[in-house]
Design a protein around this motif. Structure first.
Motif, short mmCIF file in Angstrom:
data_model
loop_
_atom_site.label_atom_id
_atom_site.label_comp_id
_atom_site.label_asym_id
_atom_site.label_seq_id
_atom_site.Cartn_x
_atom_site.Cartn_y
_atom_site.Cartn_z
N PHE A 150 45.49 26.07 54.36
CA PHE A 150 46.76 25.41 54.67
C PHE A 150 47.93 26.29 54.25
N PRO A 151 48.96 26.35 55.09
CA PRO A 151 50.15 27.13 54.70
C PRO A 151 50.85 26.45 53.53
N ALA A 180 53.78 25.53 53.10
CA ALA A 180 54.72 24.48 53.50
C ALA A 180 54.03 23.21 54.03
N TYR A 181 52.70 23.22 54.19
CA TYR A 181 52.02 22.03 54.71
C TYR A 181 52.27 20.87 53.74
N PRO A 182 52.67 19.69 54.23
CA PRO A 182 53.16 18.62 53.35
C PRO A 182 52.08 17.77 52.65
N ASN A 183 50.82 17.94 52.98
CA ASN A 183 49.76 17.11 52.39
C ASN A 183 48.68 17.97 51.75
N MET A 184 47.84 17.33 50.91
CA MET A 184 46.68 18.02 50.36
C MET A 184 45.50 17.06 50.31
N LEU A 185 44.29 17.63 50.29
CA LEU A 185 43.07 16.83 50.24
C LEU A 185 42.63 16.64 48.80
N VAL A 186 42.39 15.37 48.43
CA VAL A 186 41.98 15.04 47.07
C VAL A 186 40.87 14.00 47.10
N VAL A 187 40.17 13.88 45.98
CA VAL A 187 39.27 12.75 45.74
C VAL A 187 39.74 12.09 44.44
N PRO A 188 39.83 10.77 44.44
CA PRO A 188 40.27 10.08 43.23
C PRO A 188 39.21 10.10 42.15
N LEU A 189 39.66 9.99 40.92
CA LEU A 189 38.79 9.83 39.76
C LEU A 189 38.87 8.38 39.30
N THR A 190 37.77 7.85 38.82
CA THR A 190 37.74 6.50 38.27
C THR A 190 36.86 6.44 37.04
N ARG A 191 37.18 5.50 36.16
CA ARG A 191 36.32 5.23 35.01
C ARG A 191 35.35 4.10 35.34
N GLU A 192 35.54 3.43 36.46
CA GLU A 192 34.73 2.28 36.83
C GLU A 192 33.41 2.73 37.46
N GLU A 193 32.37 2.68 36.67
CA GLU A 193 31.06 3.14 37.13
C GLU A 193 30.58 2.37 38.36
#
Length: 118
Positions: free
Chosen positions: A38-39, A41-54
């Motif tokens: 991604f350049p 200036a690209y306005p978004n990014m790919l993420v995965v959330p973290l949780t403590r809830e097993e």
């Protein structure tokens, strides 16, 4: 706003506009995108959330993250690969924390399984 390296833990502000069963608060997440795709200036990014809830951590799709000095986790948490999403850089606050290269690789493999690419 700038892009951060894959494996960096960020805090995403998902407040406002969420529906039931969607994130709706400040939540840590792991950047999983390939920075070179991604350049800047690209306005978004790919993420995965973290949780403590097993209970949210489906074993095929969640990478267990144990607390370390590098990741800054206070307790065991899970990276939810099946919740991979694109998020606006305006919602992202960086931290100095990060996961290991092996954990990042495992999360990416779990994403592939979740979308049927593996």
């Amino acid at each position: 706003m700038s892009r951060h390296a894959a494996g960096t833990i960020v805090v995403v502000d998902w407040r406002g506009g969420s529906l039931p069963q969607e994130p709706g608060k400040l939540r840590p997440a792991v950047i999983v995108e390939d920075h070179d795709l991604f350049p800047e200036a690209y306005p978004n990014m790919l993420v995965v959330p973290l949780t403590r809830e097993e209970g949210l951590a489906h074993r095929s799709f969640a990478e267990r993250i144990e607390p370390t000095a590098d990741n800054g986790a206070e307790t065991t948490c899970w990276a939810l690969a099946h919740h991979v999403t694109s998020v606006s850089l305006r919602r992202v606050s960086p931290t100095a924390s990060r996961i290991t290269a092996e954990q990042l690789s495992n999360i990416r493999k779990r994403i592939m399984v979740a979308v049927g690419a593996a």
